[in-house]
Write an enzyme that holds these catalytic residues in place. Sequence first.
Site, PDB file in Angstrom:
ATOM      1  N   LYS A   1      33.045  43.097  42.561  1.00 33.88           N
ATOM      2  CA  LYS A   1      32.306  43.851  41.546  1.00 33.88           C
ATOM      3  C   LYS A   1      31.534  42.912  40.618  1.00 33.88           C
ATOM      4  O   LYS A   1      31.654  41.689  40.688  1.00 33.88           O
ATOM      5  CB  LYS A   1      33.278  44.714  40.731  1.00 33.88           C
TER       6      LYS A   1
ATOM      7  N   GLN B   1      40.614  39.769  34.761  1.00 37.27           N
ATOM      8  CA  GLN B   1      39.876  40.638  33.849  1.00 37.27           C
ATOM      9  C   GLN B   1      40.510  40.656  32.469  1.00 37.27           C
ATOM     10  O   GLN B   1      41.623  40.163  32.257  1.00 37.27           O
ATOM     11  CB  GLN B   1      39.846  42.064  34.408  1.00 37.27           C
TER      12      GLN B   1
ATOM     13  N   SER C   1      40.893  42.253  40.051  1.00 41.89           N
ATOM     14  CA  SER C   1      40.126  41.150  39.478  1.00 41.89           C
ATOM     15  C   SER C   1      40.822  40.482  38.297  1.00 41.89           C
ATOM     16  O   SER C   1      41.613  41.091  37.582  1.00 41.89           O
ATOM     17  CB  SER C   1      38.757  41.664  39.026  1.00 41.89           C
TER      18      SER C   1
ATOM     19  N   GLU D   1      46.231  48.686  27.450  1.00 39.51           N
ATOM     20  CA  GLU D   1      46.933  49.373  28.533  1.00 39.51           C
ATOM     21  C   GLU D   1      48.334  48.812  28.721  1.00 39.51           C
ATOM     22  O   GLU D   1      48.632  47.686  28.313  1.00 39.51           O
ATOM     23  CB  GLU D   1      46.146  49.293  29.847  1.00 39.51           C
TER      24      GLU D   1
ATOM     25  N   HIS E   1      44.308  39.085  32.554  1.00 38.43           N
ATOM     26  CA  HIS E   1      45.349  39.568  33.457  1.00 38.43           C
ATOM     27  C   HIS E   1      44.757  39.922  34.806  1.00 38.43           C
ATOM     28  O   HIS E   1      43.541  40.059  34.960  1.00 38.43           O
ATOM     29  CB  HIS E   1      46.071  40.783  32.869  1.00 38.43           C
TER      30      HIS E   1
ATOM     31  N   HIS F   1      40.047  43.413  28.694  1.00 36.86           N
ATOM     32  CA  HIS F   1      39.392  44.595  28.143  1.00 36.86           C
ATOM     33  C   HIS F   1      38.951  44.315  26.711  1.00 36.86           C
ATOM     34  O   HIS F   1      39.695  43.697  25.933  1.00 36.86           O
ATOM     35  CB  HIS F   1      40.332  45.797  28.194  1.00 36.86           C
TER      36      HIS F   1
ATOM     37  N   LYS G   1      40.299  49.435  25.399  1.00 38.60           N
ATOM     38  CA  LYS G   1      41.121  49.832  26.539  1.00 38.60           C
ATOM     39  C   LYS G   1      42.438  49.048  26.583  1.00 38.60           C
ATOM     40  O   LYS G   1      42.729  48.353  27.561  1.00 38.60           O
ATOM     41  CB  LYS G   1      40.339  49.638  27.846  1.00 38.60           C
TER      42      LYS G   1
ATOM     43  N   ARG H   1      35.113  41.352  34.010  1.00 34.84           N
ATOM     44  CA  ARG H   1      35.697  40.679  35.175  1.00 34.84           C
ATOM     45  C   ARG H   1      35.070  39.307  35.386  1.00 34.84           C
ATOM     46  O   ARG H   1      33.907  39.093  35.046  1.00 34.84           O
ATOM     47  CB  ARG H   1      35.472  41.510  36.443  1.00 34.84           C
TER      48      ARG H   1
END
Length: 422
Positions: A300, A110, A108, A137, A275, A112, A135, A294
Site C-alpha cells: 500500500k 505503521q 505494515s 486501538e 507497530h 496512527h 485512531k 505506513r
Amino acid sequence: MGDLRVFPLSCAVQKYAWGKVGLDSEVAKLVAGDDPQAVIECNQPYAELWMGTHPKGDAVIKDNRIPQRTLGQWIAENPACLGSKVKATFHGQLPFLFKVLSVNTALSIQAHPNRELAAQLHAQFPEHYPDNNHKPEMAIALTQFEGLCGFRPVEEILAFLNTVPEFHALVGNEESDELQSSAGDLRRVAKALKMCFTRMMNCKKKVFVDQLNMLVKRVTEDEEAGRDTAGSQGRLLLRLNSQYPGDIGCFSIYFLNHITLEPGQAMFLGASEPHAYLSGDCIECMACSDNTVRAGLTPKYIDVSTLCEMLNYTPSPVSSKIFPCSQDSSDPFVFLYDPPVPDFAVMRIEVPASVKEHTIKPVDSAGILLVVSGEATATTPSCPSDWTLRRGSVIFISANESVHLHVTSTCGMTMYRACCLL
C-alpha cells in the site's frame, strides 16, 4: 426510539490479502457459526470482521421489525441509544469500531496520527487519509498473537547494531555512536533513536536490498548448519523476507519490541506508537477511523517522512507493552480493558460451565457484544421475545439496557463487549 433497543447484527467481512484463508480464519469461523448457511470460500482470505457504523462496513440490522437497514442509520434516528454522555461527547456518533482480525502474513509497519495530525493529513491528502479522527486501538488475543510494538530498550538495539553488520550498515556509524553515547539521557536517546530509524528508513533501495540479501543469505546458511540465529532474530527475519522480499520493513525487527500475547492478553497502541501485527487472531477495538501511516511490509501507499517525524521514540521493554485488565468488582465473570482514551473500553465476559443464568449489566453507553464461544437464549426487559446467541452472534445493546442469558451450552460462554465508559 421504539421498543427494540437490543437487536442482532450482520457484520462486514474484509478480505484483505494478509488474512487467514478459509476456515483457518477465526473471522470465517465466527461468520459460519452465526449463520450456518454462510458460504466460506476455502481459497479466500477472511482478514477482518467489522462491528460498528464505519461507512466502509456499516453493520446490517437482522431484525425485520426495524425499518432502518443499517446500524448507522438507526443510531442517526435514535441517538438517545448512545447514552447521554456519549451522545454529547461524540456528537451523536458511535465513537468506536469493534473488530476481529485473523492475521496470516504481517501487516505494515505503521502508526496512527493524533487528532491534530489526522486533521492535517486528511486536509492535505484525503485520498490516503480518509478521515480527520485519531485512531488509538487495542488488540486482545483470541489465539496466540504476535506483533511488533514500540521501540526496544536502547541496550537491545545497540546489541543488534554490534552483532548484525548489515543492520549497522543501514543505520550508519555516526548515528550508531550517537545512540551509544546518549544512554541515560532520555531526551538525547529519543533524538538519537529518531536519527537512527530515519536514516535506515530513507536508505536508497539498492543499498538496503543488497544488505538484506546478504543478511538473509548468512542467516539461511547458519540455520541450515544448525547454528543459533536468535541473536539476529533469524527465523523472524526469514519469515518476513519470505512474505515481503526486499522490503526495508524487515529490518524494523531490530528497532521494535517483538511481543507474543497469550489468549486474553492485550496491547494498547496510542497515537504515534510504531507497530505491526505479524500473526494470530485477536479482538480489536479502536476509535472510529481508518487513518494509518505506513512505511514498510506493505504494497500500500507508504509515507516514510510522515511516519519518521510523528513516531514516539521512547524506548521501553516488551513487558511494558502488555496492557492489563481488571476484574469487575460487581461481577466476577467480567474483565475490563479500559485504555487511557475516552473513545472505547472492552469487557471480556467469561461465564463458567456451572452457571446457567447470567445478566449482562446495563451501562450508560451503547455497546456491541460478540459471542466467541458457547450458546444461550437471550431476553431483554424492552422486548418480550427471545432469541438464540451462539458462537459468532453479534448484538447491539442500547445504553442502560440489560440482557439476560439462559446458558444452554455445557462449556459456558466467552463474550466480548465494546462500549464507552465516560
